[in-house]
Motif scaffolding. Sequence first.
Motif, PDB file in Angstrom:
ATOM      1  N   LEU A   1      -0.975   8.028 -10.176  1.00 45.52           N
ATOM      2  CA  LEU A   1      -0.358   7.246  -9.109  1.00 45.52           C
ATOM      3  C   LEU A   1       0.937   6.603  -9.575  1.00 45.52           C
ATOM      4  CD1 LEU A   1      -3.405   5.306  -7.590  1.00 45.52           C
ATOM      5  CD2 LEU A   1      -2.096   7.120  -6.468  1.00 45.52           C
ATOM      6  N   GLN A   2       1.767   6.193  -8.625  1.00 41.81           N
ATOM      7  CA  GLN A   2       2.916   5.376  -8.930  1.00 41.81           C
ATOM      8  C   GLN A   2       2.421   4.035  -9.509  1.00 41.81           C
ATOM      9  OE1 GLN A   2       2.309   6.994  -6.092  1.00 41.81           O
ATOM     10  NE2 GLN A   2       3.978   8.472  -5.897  1.00 41.81           N
ATOM     11  N   LEU A   3       3.206   3.436 -10.388  1.00 42.53           N
ATOM     12  CA  LEU A   3       2.725   2.307 -11.183  1.00 42.53           C
ATOM     13  C   LEU A   3       2.272   1.131 -10.326  1.00 42.53           C
ATOM     14  CD1 LEU A   3       5.325   2.394 -14.103  1.00 42.53           C
ATOM     15  CD2 LEU A   3       2.926   3.084 -14.183  1.00 42.53           C
ATOM     16  N   THR A   4       3.040   0.765  -9.316  1.00 41.28           N
ATOM     17  CA  THR A   4       2.645  -0.359  -8.453  1.00 41.28           C
ATOM     18  C   THR A   4       1.355  -0.047  -7.710  1.00 41.28           C
ATOM     19  OG1 THR A   4       4.912  -1.180  -8.188  1.00 41.28           O
ATOM     20  CG2 THR A   4       3.340  -1.749  -6.462  1.00 41.28           C
ATOM     21  N   ALA A   5       1.219   1.191  -7.224  1.00 41.08           N
ATOM     22  CA  ALA A   5      -0.001   1.577  -6.514  1.00 41.08           C
ATOM     23  C   ALA A   5      -1.198   1.535  -7.448  1.00 41.08           C
ATOM     24  CB  ALA A   5       0.166   2.971  -5.918  1.00 41.08           C
ATOM     25  N   TYR A   6      -1.022   2.031  -8.670  1.00 40.30           N
ATOM     26  CA  TYR A   6      -2.141   2.014  -9.603  1.00 40.30           C
ATOM     27  C   TYR A   6      -2.529   0.595  -9.992  1.00 40.30           C
ATOM     28  CZ  TYR A   6      -5.020   2.494 -13.700  1.00 40.30           C
ATOM     29  OH  TYR A   6      -6.063   2.374 -14.586  1.00 40.30           O
ATOM     30  N   SER A   7      -1.547  -0.271 -10.178  1.00 42.27           N
ATOM     31  CA  SER A   7      -1.842  -1.662 -10.528  1.00 42.27           C
ATOM     32  C   SER A   7      -2.680  -2.330  -9.445  1.00 42.27           C
ATOM     33  CB  SER A   7      -0.541  -2.428 -10.746  1.00 42.27           C
ATOM     34  OG  SER A   7      -0.797  -3.789 -11.057  1.00 42.27           O
ATOM     35  N   ALA A   8      -2.340  -2.090  -8.172  1.00 44.96           N
ATOM     36  CA  ALA A   8      -3.108  -2.660  -7.062  1.00 44.96           C
ATOM     37  C   ALA A   8      -4.518  -2.070  -7.016  1.00 44.96           C
ATOM     38  CB  ALA A   8      -2.378  -2.411  -5.746  1.00 44.96           C
ATOM     39  N   LEU A   9      -4.629  -0.757  -7.234  1.00 40.58           N
ATOM     40  CA  LEU A   9      -5.939  -0.111  -7.233  1.00 40.58           C
ATOM     41  C   LEU A   9      -6.802  -0.642  -8.367  1.00 40.58           C
ATOM     42  CD1 LEU A   9      -7.985   2.123  -6.446  1.00 40.58           C
ATOM     43  CD2 LEU A   9      -6.667   3.686  -7.880  1.00 40.58           C
ATOM     44  N   ARG A  10      -6.252  -0.707  -9.538  1.00 46.08           N
ATOM     45  CA  ARG A  10      -7.009  -1.188 -10.694  1.00 46.08           C
ATOM     46  C   ARG A  10      -7.500  -2.610 -10.489  1.00 46.08           C
ATOM     47  NH1 ARG A  10      -3.649  -1.324 -16.085  1.00 46.08           N
ATOM     48  NH2 ARG A  10      -2.464  -2.777 -14.771  1.00 46.08           N
ATOM     49  N   SER A  11      -6.640  -3.477  -9.980  1.00 44.38           N
ATOM     50  CA  SER A  11      -7.024  -4.879  -9.757  1.00 44.38           C
ATOM     51  C   SER A  11      -8.170  -4.986  -8.760  1.00 44.38           C
ATOM     52  CB  SER A  11      -5.810  -5.665  -9.267  1.00 44.38           C
ATOM     53  OG  SER A  11      -6.161  -7.007  -8.990  1.00 44.38           O
ATOM     54  N   ALA A  12      -8.075  -4.260  -7.646  1.00 41.36           N
ATOM     55  CA  ALA A  12      -9.120  -4.319  -6.625  1.00 41.36           C
ATOM     56  C   ALA A  12     -10.416  -3.713  -7.120  1.00 41.36           C
ATOM     57  CB  ALA A  12      -8.641  -3.608  -5.363  1.00 41.36           C
ATOM     58  N   PHE A  13     -10.319  -2.608  -7.863  1.00 40.86           N
ATOM     59  CA  PHE A  13     -11.525  -1.949  -8.368  1.00 40.86           C
ATOM     60  C   PHE A  13     -12.227  -2.830  -9.396  1.00 40.86           C
ATOM     61  CE2 PHE A  13     -13.989   1.159 -10.776  1.00 40.86           C
ATOM     62  CZ  PHE A  13     -14.545   1.923  -9.761  1.00 40.86           C
ATOM     63  N   ARG A  14     -11.469  -3.437 -10.280  1.00 37.11           N
ATOM     64  CA  ARG A  14     -12.075  -4.333 -11.267  1.00 37.11           C
ATOM     65  C   ARG A  14     -12.752  -5.519 -10.599  1.00 37.11           C
ATOM     66  NH1 ARG A  14      -7.863  -4.813 -16.426  1.00 37.11           N
ATOM     67  NH2 ARG A  14      -8.117  -2.635 -17.147  1.00 37.11           N
ATOM     68  N   SER A  15     -12.137  -6.051  -9.564  1.00 38.49           N
ATOM     69  CA  SER A  15     -12.746  -7.169  -8.832  1.00 38.49           C
ATOM     70  C   SER A  15     -14.063  -6.745  -8.191  1.00 38.49           C
ATOM     71  CB  SER A  15     -11.773  -7.678  -7.767  1.00 38.49           C
ATOM     72  OG  SER A  15     -12.347  -8.715  -7.007  1.00 38.49           O
ATOM     73  N   ALA A  16     -14.076  -5.544  -7.591  1.00 37.65           N
ATOM     74  CA  ALA A  16     -15.293  -5.057  -6.940  1.00 37.65           C
ATOM     75  C   ALA A  16     -16.384  -4.718  -7.938  1.00 37.65           C
ATOM     76  CB  ALA A  16     -14.973  -3.842  -6.079  1.00 37.65           C
ATOM     77  N   MET A  17     -16.010  -4.428  -9.178  1.00 37.48           N
ATOM     78  CA  MET A  17     -16.967  -4.049 -10.224  1.00 37.48           C
ATOM     79  C   MET A  17     -17.185  -5.187 -11.225  1.00 37.48           C
ATOM     80  SD  MET A  17     -17.909  -0.763  -9.781  1.00 37.48           S
ATOM     81  CE  MET A  17     -18.239  -0.026 -11.381  1.00 37.48           C
ATOM     82  N   SER A  18     -16.945  -6.414 -10.819  1.00 35.62           N
ATOM     83  CA  SER A  18     -16.998  -7.550 -11.749  1.00 35.62           C
ATOM     84  C   SER A  18     -18.398  -7.820 -12.294  1.00 35.62           C
ATOM     85  CB  SER A  18     -16.455  -8.806 -11.066  1.00 35.62           C
ATOM     86  OG  SER A  18     -17.223  -9.119  -9.909  1.00 35.62           O
ATOM     87  N   ALA A  19     -19.419  -7.230 -11.682  1.00 33.31           N
ATOM     88  CA  ALA A  19     -20.783  -7.427 -12.189  1.00 33.31           C
ATOM     89  C   ALA A  19     -21.016  -6.679 -13.500  1.00 33.31           C
ATOM     90  CB  ALA A  19     -21.795  -6.959 -11.144  1.00 33.31           C
ATOM     91  N   TYR A  20     -20.124  -5.781 -13.862  1.00 31.84           N
ATOM     92  CA  TYR A  20     -20.313  -4.957 -15.047  1.00 31.84           C
ATOM     93  C   TYR A  20     -19.202  -5.262 -16.058  1.00 31.84           C
ATOM     94  CZ  TYR A  20     -22.840  -2.635 -11.330  1.00 31.84           C
ATOM     95  OH  TYR A  20     -23.654  -2.381 -10.254  1.00 31.84           O
ATOM     96  N   PRO A  21     -19.557  -5.408 -17.337  1.00 32.84           N
ATOM     97  CA  PRO A  21     -18.542  -5.740 -18.345  1.00 32.84           C
ATOM     98  C   PRO A  21     -17.579  -4.578 -18.583  1.00 32.84           C
ATOM     99  CG  PRO A  21     -20.681  -5.374 -19.383  1.00 32.84           C
ATOM    100  CD  PRO A  21     -20.926  -5.371 -17.916  1.00 32.84           C
ATOM    101  N   LEU A  22     -16.303  -4.949 -18.720  1.00 35.58           N
ATOM    102  CA  LEU A  22     -15.287  -3.963 -19.058  1.00 35.58           C
ATOM    103  C   LEU A  22     -15.385  -3.575 -20.525  1.00 35.58           C
ATOM    104  CD1 LEU A  22     -12.075  -5.252 -17.243  1.00 35.58           C
ATOM    105  CD2 LEU A  22     -13.023  -2.948 -17.020  1.00 35.58           C
ATOM    106  N   LEU A  23     -15.142  -2.312 -20.802  1.00 34.14           N
ATOM    107  CA  LEU A  23     -15.008  -1.836 -22.173  1.00 34.14           C
ATOM    108  C   LEU A  23     -13.521  -1.764 -22.528  1.00 34.14           C
ATOM    109  CD1 LEU A  23     -17.593   1.095 -22.153  1.00 34.14           C
ATOM    110  CD2 LEU A  23     -17.836  -1.092 -23.339  1.00 34.14           C
ATOM    111  N   PRO A  24     -13.187  -1.691 -23.804  1.00 37.04           N
ATOM    112  CA  PRO A  24     -11.790  -1.442 -24.174  1.00 37.04           C
ATOM    113  C   PRO A  24     -11.329  -0.114 -23.580  1.00 37.04           C
ATOM    114  CG  PRO A  24     -13.063  -2.134 -26.085  1.00 37.04           C
ATOM    115  CD  PRO A  24     -14.054  -1.874 -25.000  1.00 37.04           C
TER     116      PRO A  24
END
Length: 447
Positions: A336-359
Motif C-alpha cells: 500500500l501507499q505509506l499513508t494508507a498503510y499507516s492508517a490500516l496498521r493503526s486501526a488493525f492494531r487497535s482492533a487486535m489490542s487483546a493480543y500482544p504484539l511481537l517484534p
Amino acid sequence: MACGLASGGERWPAPPSLSRPPMDPRTTMAPSSLLLSVILCSLCAVALGGNAHNFVVVQRNSFESTERACSSVTRETVLAGTTLSDAGVRIPTSLGDAVDSLEYVVTLGIGTPSVQQTVLIDTGSDLSWVQCKPCNSSECYPQKDPLFDSNSSSTYATIPCGIDACKQLVHDFYNHGCTNGTGPSLCQYGIQYGDGSVTTGLYSTETLTLAPGVTISNFSFGCGRNQTGPNDKYDGLLGLGGAPESLVSQVAEQYGDAFSYCLPPGNGTAGFLALGTPGNNTASFVFAPMHKLAHISTFYVVTLAGISVGGKQLNIPPAVLSKGMIIDSGTVITGLQLTAYSALRSAFRSAMSAYPLLPPNVDLELDTCYNFTGHSNVTVPKVSLTFSGGATIDLDVPSGVLLQDCLAFTGGTYDNSIGIIGNVNQRTFEVLFDTGRGNVGFRPGAC
C-alpha cells in the motif's frame, strides 16, 4: 520440501538493463520492502462465527493445520480437476508447496510428446518461459521436475530475428538481442523481475497442452538458458498480463478477451484458472473499473476508494490512492501507499489490542505480528477494500488478512504512487479480468 521456505517478492518484470525507458513503473512502483521471504502454508483456518458482522472468530489451532493439509493437493489431483466448458477451459491452481513456493502454480504440458511442467501464474508479466536443456547448476536454478528438452519435441521451433514477433519484444521491454553465432540469427528474450531474478534464453514456439485434447499450436514462449536470483523450484512462469506475448493474448481468438482465477487459501483445496468468460453467470460478482498504464499494456490496474477495518472506514485522503493498484497474482504481499498503510496498521492494531504484539518479523518484513499463545480462539477484524465505482469486498478471514500471524500488508510505495494487490489478499475470490468490458470482477468464496 512440502510447506517449506518460499520467496515471495514481486514477479512483475523490471529489466533496467534490457531496453527500458526511464521512469518505467516496473522499477519505480515499489522499493525493496516488498522483496519478501515467507513461509509457505502459514494459515489454514475455519471461520466459526462473527461479531457484529465486522469481526470473525477463528480457531487458533486451525492456524497451524496447513502443514498437514497442504500436501494433499498433488499433481495428480490437479490434473484430474481439469475441465472444459462452453465458455473455455478451466485448469486447477494450487499453492506451490510441491515446489517449495508460496506462489500459485498450474501444471501444463509442453512439447510433442507433451511433458508436464509446473509453472507460476503471473498477471504482472506477459512472456511465459520454462527452463530448458542444456542448463547446468551455474546457469539455472534447481527445479523439482526434469528440465524441458526441446530436442526431444517434434514441434519445437526457434524464432528468427527480424520478424514481427521478435520486434514486438523490443516494444514490450522483453528483448535481449539476437544470437551472433555462425548459424541463423535467432531472437533472444530477457526479463528481470521486481524481486531481482533474471531469465534469458531463446524466444521460441511450441505446442502447449492446457488439458487432454486441448492444445495451443505455435505458442510463443521463452526457452530459458540462464536463470539467476531468488527462484523457487517451479519449472517456469505462465504470463497472464495484457501484452501480445501473454497466454491470454495468444488464445484470445479461441477464448475471448477475459479470464479468471481463484487462489485457494492453502487448506488442501484446489482453485482454478479459467480462460474465457463465465457468460451471463456474473450475478454473484461485484465489479470495479479497470484501466491500463500509459504505454504499458501488461498491468491490470484498479483504484481503491477506501479501506475499512472492523466496519470502520479509514481516513485516507483520496489523492494518496489516486494512482491505483496493480492486481498481481505473482506478488505475495500487498504493497500500500505509506499513508494508507499507516492508517490500516493503526486501526488493525487497535482492533487486535487483546493480543500482544511481537517484534517485527524480519524474514517476512512485516511489522504487525501477534502472539496468540494461550488463545483457543482469535477474533480478527474484517478488512474491506472499496474500489472506484463503489464495489466493496471483504477479504477472507484469516487467510486473506493474516500471514504467519502477521498483518499481510506492507507500506510498499510512496503516497500518490502505484501500489500492488498481492495474492494473499486475493485468496478464495474468483477474480475476473474482463478487458473487453474494462472491469475486474470479484466473487467471494469461489474456492
